[in-house]
Design an enzyme around this catalytic site. Sequence first.
Site, PDB file in Angstrom:
ATOM      1  CG  LEU A 349     -17.493  36.752  14.297  1.00 17.65           C
ATOM      2  CD1 LEU A 349     -18.557  37.827  14.458  1.00 17.65           C
ATOM      3  CD2 LEU A 349     -17.293  35.989  15.579  1.00 17.65           C
ATOM      4  CB  CYS A 350     -17.143  39.445   8.971  1.00 23.94           C
ATOM      5  SG  CYS A 350     -17.892  38.491   7.631  1.00 23.94           S
ATOM      6  CD  GLU A 351     -22.850  44.242   8.769  1.00 23.39           C
ATOM      7  OE1 GLU A 351     -23.956  44.807   8.919  1.00 23.39           O
ATOM      8  OE2 GLU A 351     -21.921  44.727   8.102  1.00 23.39           O
ATOM      9  CB  SER A 353     -20.145  34.660   8.441  1.00 27.09           C
ATOM     10  OG  SER A 353     -19.827  34.945   9.785  1.00 27.09           O
ATOM     11  CE1 TYR A 389     -22.144  40.858  18.112  1.00 26.69           C
ATOM     12  CE2 TYR A 389     -23.293  42.564  16.872  1.00 26.69           C
ATOM     13  CZ  TYR A 389     -22.871  42.027  18.075  1.00 26.69           C
ATOM     14  OH  TYR A 389     -23.187  42.670  19.263  1.00 26.69           O
TER      15      TYR A 389
END
EC number: 3.1.3.48
Length: 447
Positions: A349-351, A353, A389
């Site tokens: 995941l990232c901020e 995705s 996230y």
Amino acid sequence: MSTGPIPPASEEGSFVSAPSFRSKQRKILHLLLERNTSFTIRSDFPESPKDKLHDSANLSILSGGTPKCCLDLSNLSSGEMSASPLTTSADLEDNGSLDSSGPLDRQLTGKDFHQDLMKGIPVQLLCSTPNAMNHGHRKKIAKRSTSAHKENINTSLKALEWEAPRTPRFRKMPGGPLTSPLCELEMKHLGSPITTVPKLSQNVKLEDQERISEDPMECSLGDQDAKGLSLRKMVPLCDMNAIQMEEEESGSELLIGDFSKVCVLPTVPGKHPDLKYISPDTVAALLSGKFQSVIERFYIIDCRYPYEYLGGHILGALNLHSQKELHEFFLRKPVVPLDIQKRVIIVFLCEFSSERGPRMCRSLREKDRALNQYPALYYPELYILKGGYRDFFPEYMELCDPQSYCPMLHQDHQAELLSWRSQSKAQEGERQLQGQIALLVKGASPQ
């Protein structure tokens, strides 16, 4: 034995039958004699039977009457009809069965009408077969049954209402005498059971008629059935590979990376079709232990920059934002499940995705492929948290530590953002350069 001259047979037959015939129908004899006179006077016959019938049709229309010297109506009362051809005047004089029920003073204009009529109509009678009446009757029934579906019939075949039996004798006969409307008018007037005659177009030849079905609807339906059967036979031959590829692609969406098992987590559609996405609800269920019976170990990889991770992250997540760190963590000593029936999964995941998380996921898969023989993998089951996230935090704040959210473009971390971006670009450039060198070395090596 008489010594006198013996008259010819034709004269004797005429002498014997003439008195009885004149006593019955004197005026009819006068009409026949007038016709015989036209035979002797006229010497230039029409060039073709088609021209004769054309003249006969015009004479019939102008006179307003219909000649009644072509069909034997003596058996009509019993429901039968004699189809014997009447081709000569001698036959008419011998049987004398054609009786006229109309006015006796009705005359036809034109002396050559009877000659044309006698040369045109017998052609139709000679071409008839014993089942001609039944054939015409079947065509009439077929016309009544298909009258409600006229829009389905080909308009180019409307001129063909009835087709004569296709016997060898019929195919050799010229098409001219059958095209005149005189025969149909005469049969209808006399009440003959043969009430339908062929109306062939001048542009259609008899050879072409052999290739036309008796019923246009039957022809079209048969062609459609044949085409459908041929298509059903051709599809497995032509599209078998395409169908198999579709099935493999649709099935591969549910399989893990080494195609050995089905994905243990429910997937959802995402931005990148080649990657498998899971929802925040699935991640929450994973954290609560609902999949521990089938999953031995799972890793949540947070690919954001360190200041974002420290600003708030999912419980138990690892912060690996560079590909080098990722490869060293998972590939230096691959994690193998102790129970072969259970699995090891990784969630990225990232901020949002959108870019960093999918890029890290692909990087690990490419390196894993390079270290193994296809399709074997160390980590065949990789997932992306859909929405990143930002979507997970509002719904499951209690599963975050700390319970806060720091965006990448936060104004308090602009300098850190530039620093981490420069480092990531340098690492990306170095990775691309190493990949190009590897391709050159592979191409230069002897096969």
